[in-house]
Design an enzyme around this catalytic site. Structure first.
Site, PDB file in Angstrom:
ATOM      1  N   GLU A 120     -16.699 -66.373  30.408  1.00 48.14           N
ATOM      2  CA  GLU A 120     -17.871 -67.174  30.024  1.00 48.14           C
ATOM      3  C   GLU A 120     -18.881 -66.320  29.248  1.00 48.14           C
ATOM      4  O   GLU A 120     -19.423 -66.773  28.225  1.00 48.14           O
ATOM      5  CB  GLU A 120     -18.508 -67.795  31.263  1.00 48.14           C
ATOM      6  CG  GLU A 120     -17.570 -68.786  31.940  1.00 48.14           C
ATOM      7  CD  GLU A 120     -18.273 -69.899  32.680  1.00 48.14           C
ATOM      8  OE1 GLU A 120     -18.344 -71.009  32.147  1.00 48.14           O
ATOM      9  OE2 GLU A 120     -18.754 -69.633  33.813  1.00 48.14           O
ATOM     10  N   GLU A 140     -11.818 -70.989  37.631  1.00 48.40           N
ATOM     11  CA  GLU A 140     -12.678 -71.759  38.531  1.00 48.40           C
ATOM     12  C   GLU A 140     -11.966 -72.956  39.172  1.00 48.40           C
ATOM     13  O   GLU A 140     -12.064 -73.179  40.382  1.00 48.40           O
ATOM     14  CB  GLU A 140     -13.938 -72.219  37.801  1.00 48.40           C
ATOM     15  CG  GLU A 140     -14.980 -71.117  37.608  1.00 48.40           C
ATOM     16  CD  GLU A 140     -14.673 -70.195  36.431  1.00 48.40           C
ATOM     17  OE1 GLU A 140     -15.482 -69.294  36.158  1.00 48.40           O
ATOM     18  OE2 GLU A 140     -13.620 -70.373  35.778  1.00 48.40           O
TER      19      GLU A 140
END
Length: 266
Positions: A120, A140
């Site tokens: 990210e 995730e």
């Protein structure tokens, strides 16, 4: 110069090098790291002598993402920085470049793990170099979580949607060669040389006119979601003023005189 126990800051000429420095945890995000990162971005933009930033990790890893032990309720390291987070509840997002964009070019030098929050943060950088054994991925969903650092918005705008959705929805690891093939990183180099390669790129950036470099970067991001016609109008607004600078005139003079230009940010 800023920095914390988990974020090392040093200068390499006109480049500010930010090193995620928690190797015992594969540089998993901590509060001291996030505070140091945010301060590093601010320091780079506030210092006109800094023309580029290189982001890397210590100990053979880039960043393994959020500290899941902290997420499980065991507390994040660095309680003495808690007041910083209270004063600016968005500090961690700015540190991760979720909705903070430095005006100086940011070059990522990736070795080892660059997964979850690491991938990210990577999406907030401008140029990306990876060692051939580096691993990327957004894990995730495999843990029942959501990649809330901006990936559902940014990743489909940076790589083809089918690749973005596969990465987002499978939670699988991506080797460096595959990450390069889908456009997540721009260059794969032998292991242990990503930082050297990033610094070489930074030196090339540093040799260019800083006002021009910053205007070009700003234009790329400002026009990303505009129509072509709107983008071309916006580009002229950013670009024309550069031609009126002393640096632009110096660049032309240096070319005519067959010498290196001496840019003064004027």
């Amino acid at each position: 110069m800023s920095g914390t126990e988990h974020l090392e800051v040093r200068r390499e000429g006109a480049t500010l090098v930010l090193t995620l420095n928690r190797p015992e945890a594969k540089n998993a995000l901590s509060l001291p790291m996030l505070v140091g990162l945010y301060d590093g971005w601010l320091e780079a933009d506030a210092d006109d002598a800094v023309r580029s930033v290189v982001l890397t990790g210590a100990g053979g890893s880039f960043c393994a993402g959020m500290d899941l032990k902290a997420l499980a309720g065991k507390g994040m390291e660095g309680e003495r920085y808690r007041d910083r987070l209270k004063a600016d509840p968005d500090l961690h997002w700015k540190a991760m470049l979720r909705h903070h964009r430095p005006r100086k070019p940011v070059i990522a030098a990736v070795e080892g793990y660059c997964v979850a929050g690491g991938t990210e943060i990577l999406q907030g950088t401008d140029i990306r170099v990876a060692g051939e054994s580096a691993t990327f991925g957004l894990f995730e969903v495999a843990r029942g979580l959501f990649p809330i650092g901006g990936s559902t918005v940014r990743l489909p705008r940076q790589i083809p949607r089918t690749h973005a959705l596969e990465m987002l929805l499978t939670g699988r690891p991506y080797p460096a060669a595959e990450a390069a093939s889908i456009g997540l990183v721009g260059r794969v180099v032998p292991d242990g040389t990503a930082l050297d390669a990033a610094l070489e790129i930074a030196e090339r950036v540093n040799a260019c006119g800083p006002l021009a470099v910053e205007a070009v970067k700003a234009s790329v991001y400002e026009t990303a979601e505009l129509s072509e016609a709107e983008g071309l109008v916006s580009e002229l607004k950013r670009g024309w003023p550069v031609f009126d600078t002393a640096d632009a005139k110096e660049g032309a003079r240096a070319f005519a005189e067959k010498r290196l230009p001496l840019f003064r940010r004027e």
